[in-house]
Design an enzyme around this catalytic site. Structure first.
Site, PDB file in Angstrom:
ATOM      1  N   HIS A  38     -11.960 129.053  81.233  1.00 43.43           N
ATOM      2  CA  HIS A  38     -10.771 129.849  81.570  1.00 43.43           C
ATOM      3  C   HIS A  38     -11.271 131.116  82.125  1.00 43.43           C
ATOM      4  O   HIS A  38     -10.237 132.021  81.823  1.00 43.43           O
ATOM      5  CB  HIS A  38      -9.629 129.479  80.639  1.00 43.43           C
ATOM      6  N   SER A 131     -15.538 116.881  85.742  1.00 39.84           N
ATOM      7  CA  SER A 131     -15.313 117.279  87.606  1.00 39.84           C
ATOM      8  C   SER A 131     -15.582 116.257  88.263  1.00 39.84           C
ATOM      9  O   SER A 131     -16.339 116.591  89.287  1.00 39.84           O
ATOM     10  CB  SER A 131     -16.101 118.502  87.737  1.00 39.84           C
ATOM     11  N   ASP A 177     -16.063 124.518  89.110  1.00 42.06           N
ATOM     12  CA  ASP A 177     -16.772 123.070  89.239  1.00 42.06           C
ATOM     13  C   ASP A 177     -17.574 122.847  90.500  1.00 42.06           C
ATOM     14  O   ASP A 177     -18.642 122.398  90.425  1.00 42.06           O
ATOM     15  CB  ASP A 177     -15.689 122.042  89.081  1.00 42.06           C
TER      16      ASP A 177
END
Ligand code: GLA
Length: 394
Positions: A38, A131, A177
């Site tokens: 994050h 992902s 990702d």
């Protein structure tokens, strides 16, 4: 990619679905994230690495202006889309990811005249927080780029794949990702400065240190589109605005974050600020050859994601605590949160950690978790003809 001679057979499926041989076949890996969670959409630093599991796209040009997409993982849901009609919201489900990439390329001035046929196959578990959607976007981006001779630089393709996910699919994810899938180098983690786009390859060779990185798929499923991820983004933006900076990356000390009055925003900001610090500490340790030393940072990251950012989930907390009690050097939840996988740093060749986690899950009546070795692998690559025919690749 290596060592996944298995069911990935996109070239063969291409022939079954579209006839003939594909012109190009690309494989894009999923990712694990060592640390830096994050932080990407806060313009901070991340340290992911590519896995040896991924999504393969075998591709050929067409002449009818259609984007035809088939996936072995979604046999009942073929997609035949007129390229000119692609627009956000027009495609739903898995096909929105590759279609979104074609749309993002078109919006960027690359109309992909004539269209393309894409055959998709994957050995990456979906929804496990590894992902798979970014891997699908990246394999499709490379295939479309290659087929149409665009030769766009990979960081640009990462940005376009992110744009597909943000603006076409409608999931507000960051750039981590796609960057990990496209830019990673085998035996290394990818340090990415999410503001400048600068990257550095940081040595990550667990086996050489007598260690292993273990992915624990907790079985709990997450959806980044469910609103909680977007809510965290908004909270971070609000915290940055109240602190008078353009993003939380510019907050240099936890004490500064602690000046926020709102306790929720204070916790969110504290996570981002301390997590950015942990990424930098991890890079210093890895550069000095001390992977074991990173263990404590992994656990501190988990505690911060659980207590300050509040994105952990019960199965992750149980897996992490069981791993630590059974001798892991560190462990943490991974990815956006609310489901998916955890990552544990464990002594090589030792089964105590997986056994302990499995026992804790069984004691709670939860389905058994799945375990995968996380091998820092190369980013996306083009397969030689025949390598994607399902008879093995190496
Ligand atoms: C998801 C997103 C990433 C990143 C992580 C959290 O994986 O796709 O961009 O924000 O969550 O670190």
């Amino acid at each position: 990619m290596s060592g996944t001679a298995g069911p990935v057979a996109a070239e063969r499926w291409f022939g079954d679905w579209f006839g003939g041989r594909p012109e190009q076949t690309w494989v894009a890996p999923g990712r694990a994230n060592l640390i830096g969670e994050h932080t990407d959409y806060n313009q901070g630093w991340v340290l992911p690495f590519a896995l040896d599991l991924g999504v393969t796209v075998a591709a050929g040009r067409r002449g009818d202006g259609m984007l035809a997409i088939r996936s072995r993982q979604a046999p009942g849901a073929p997609a035949d889309l007129p390229l000119a009609a692609l627009a956000p919201g027009a495609v739903t489900g898995w096909a929105a990811y590759p279609a979104g990439v074609a749309w993002a390329l078109r919006e960027d001035g690359h109309p992909l005249a004539g269209g393309a046929s894409l055959a998709v196959d994957s050995d990456l578990p979906e929804g496990a927080g590894l992902s798979s959607s970014a891997a699908l976007e990246c394999a499709a981006a490379l295939a479309l780029d290659g087929l149409h001779g665009l030769d766009l630089p990979r960081p640009r393709l990462a940005t376009l794949a992110q744009r597909a996910e943000n603006d076409f699919v409608g999931v507000p994810s960051g750039i981590m990702d796609q960057s990990a899938s496209l830019l990673s180098r085998a035996g290394h983690a990818l340090l990415l400065d999410c503001r400048t786009g600068a990257t550095a390859d940081v040595p990550l060779d667990p086996a050489a240190a007598g260690l292993a990185l273990l992915i624990v798929d907790t079985g709990a499923r997450h959806a980044l589109g469910d609103g909680r991820y977007a809510q965290r983004r908004r909270e971070c933006e609000r915290a940055a605005a109240l602190l008078g900076v353009s993003s939380l990356r510019d907050v240099s000390s936890p004490a500064e974050a602690d000046s926020l009055d709102d306790p929720v925003l204070r916790r969110r900001a504290r996570h981002v600020v301390t997590e950015n610090g942990r990424v930098k500490q991890a890079v210093a340790l890895l550069t000095g050859g001390d992977l074991a030393g990173v263990g404590a940072l992994l656990y501190a990251s988990h505690a911060s994601l659980r207590d300050d950012f509040e994105v952990s989930w019960p199965e992750a907390d149980v897996a992490v605590d069981a791993a630590m009690a059974a001798g892991a050097l560190g462990a943490r939840m991974m990815g956006g949160g609310f489901g998916g996988s955890a990552l544990a740093l464990v002594p090589a060749g030792q089964r105590a950690v997986s056994a302990a986690i499995t026992a804790e899950f069984a004691g709670r009546g939860w389905p058994p978790p799945a375990f995968f070795p996380a091998l820092p692998s190369a980013g996306a690559s083009r397969l030689r003809p025949g390598d994607g025919d399902g008879t093995g690749r190496g």
